[in-house]
Design a protein around this motif. Structure first.
Motif, short mmCIF file in Angstrom:
data_model
loop_
_atom_site.label_atom_id
_atom_site.label_comp_id
_atom_site.label_asym_id
_atom_site.label_seq_id
_atom_site.Cartn_x
_atom_site.Cartn_y
_atom_site.Cartn_z
N ALA A 32 0.84 -1.21 0.00
CA ALA A 32 0.00 0.00 0.00
C ALA A 32 0.87 1.26 0.00
O ALA A 32 0.56 2.23 -0.70
N LEU A 33 1.95 1.26 0.78
CA LEU A 33 2.83 2.43 0.79
C LEU A 33 3.54 2.60 -0.54
O LEU A 33 3.70 3.73 -1.03
N LEU A 34 3.97 1.50 -1.16
CA LEU A 34 4.58 1.58 -2.48
C LEU A 34 3.59 2.11 -3.51
O LEU A 34 3.94 2.94 -4.35
N ALA A 35 2.35 1.66 -3.43
CA ALA A 35 1.31 2.15 -4.35
C ALA A 35 1.07 3.64 -4.13
O ALA A 35 0.90 4.40 -5.10
N GLU A 36 1.07 4.07 -2.86
CA GLU A 36 0.89 5.49 -2.57
C GLU A 36 2.02 6.32 -3.17
O GLU A 36 1.79 7.36 -3.78
N LEU A 37 3.26 5.82 -3.04
CA LEU A 37 4.41 6.53 -3.61
C LEU A 37 4.28 6.63 -5.12
O LEU A 37 4.50 7.69 -5.71
N ARG A 38 3.87 5.54 -5.75
CA ARG A 38 3.79 5.50 -7.22
C ARG A 38 2.58 6.26 -7.77
O ARG A 38 2.48 6.45 -8.98
N GLN A 39 1.69 6.72 -6.91
CA GLN A 39 0.60 7.58 -7.38
C GLN A 39 1.15 8.91 -7.87
O GLN A 39 0.54 9.57 -8.71
N ASN A 40 2.30 9.30 -7.35
CA ASN A 40 3.00 10.48 -7.84
C ASN A 40 3.69 10.06 -9.13
O ASN A 40 4.57 9.19 -9.12
N LYS A 41 3.31 10.66 -10.26
CA LYS A 41 3.83 10.25 -11.56
C LYS A 41 5.35 10.30 -11.62
O LYS A 41 5.97 9.47 -12.28
N ARG A 42 5.94 11.26 -10.94
CA ARG A 42 7.40 11.38 -10.95
C ARG A 42 8.04 10.12 -10.37
O ARG A 42 9.00 9.59 -10.90
N PHE A 43 7.50 9.63 -9.26
CA PHE A 43 8.04 8.42 -8.63
C PHE A 43 7.68 7.18 -9.43
O PHE A 43 8.44 6.22 -9.48
N ALA A 44 6.53 7.18 -10.06
CA ALA A 44 6.12 6.05 -10.90
C ALA A 44 7.07 5.88 -12.08
O ALA A 44 7.31 4.76 -12.54
N LYS A 45 7.63 6.99 -12.56
CA LYS A 45 8.53 6.95 -13.71
C LYS A 45 10.00 6.81 -13.31
O LYS A 45 10.87 6.80 -14.19
N ALA A 46 10.29 6.68 -12.02
CA ALA A 46 11.67 6.55 -11.56
C ALA A 46 12.29 5.27 -12.12
O ALA A 46 11.59 4.29 -12.40
N THR A 47 13.59 5.29 -12.27
CA THR A 47 14.30 4.12 -12.76
C THR A 47 14.22 2.98 -11.75
O THR A 47 14.02 1.82 -12.13
N HIS A 48 14.38 3.30 -10.45
CA HIS A 48 14.36 2.28 -9.40
C HIS A 48 13.63 2.82 -8.17
O HIS A 48 13.88 3.95 -7.75
N ASN A 49 12.77 2.00 -7.60
CA ASN A 49 12.19 2.22 -6.28
C ASN A 49 12.58 1.00 -5.45
O ASN A 49 11.84 0.03 -5.34
#
Length: 119
Positions: A32-49
């Protein structure tokens, strides 16, 4: 659940780093926390999380393509005694290989996070 994000904390040869985290006692809460982070398009497009967590004594982690980085995060959480918490190090690749410096940046990002939360 609360996700805490510290963005743009490290920049090296075009690569940029952020660190995030929050309390998580189960794999579902980590997801759920990873999904919350990836709701931000910038973080969703990151090379690595890349992330790691210690859940009730069990270490769980995912390198997300940044081989070996999650193990470093997990070791740092163990040393800090931080359980039921996930820490995510985000990297946007800048076009130049960092070699071993990428591990130093992961360590620095986790240190930043732990210092900010008082660990």
């Amino acid at each position: 659940m609360t996700l805490t994000v510290f963005d743009k904390i490290i920049s090296d040869r075009g690569s940029r780093y952020a660190v995030s985290g929050g309390p998580a006692a189960t794999r579902a809460e980590v997801a759920a926390l990873l999904a919350e982070l990836r709701q931000n398009k910038r973080f969703a497009k990151a090379t690595h999380n890349t992330w790691a967590a210690i859940l009730s004594g069990e270490g769980v982690r995912d390198d997300d393509g940044e081989s070996g980085a999650a193990q470093i995060i997990q070791q740092m959480l163990e040393r800090a005694g931080l359980t039921d918490h996930v820490v995510i190090v985000t990297r946007w690749y800048g076009g130049k290989h960092l070699g071993g410096d990428r591990f130093r940046h992961v360590v620095d990002a986790v240190r930043h996070y732990l210092a900010q939360i008082g660990r």
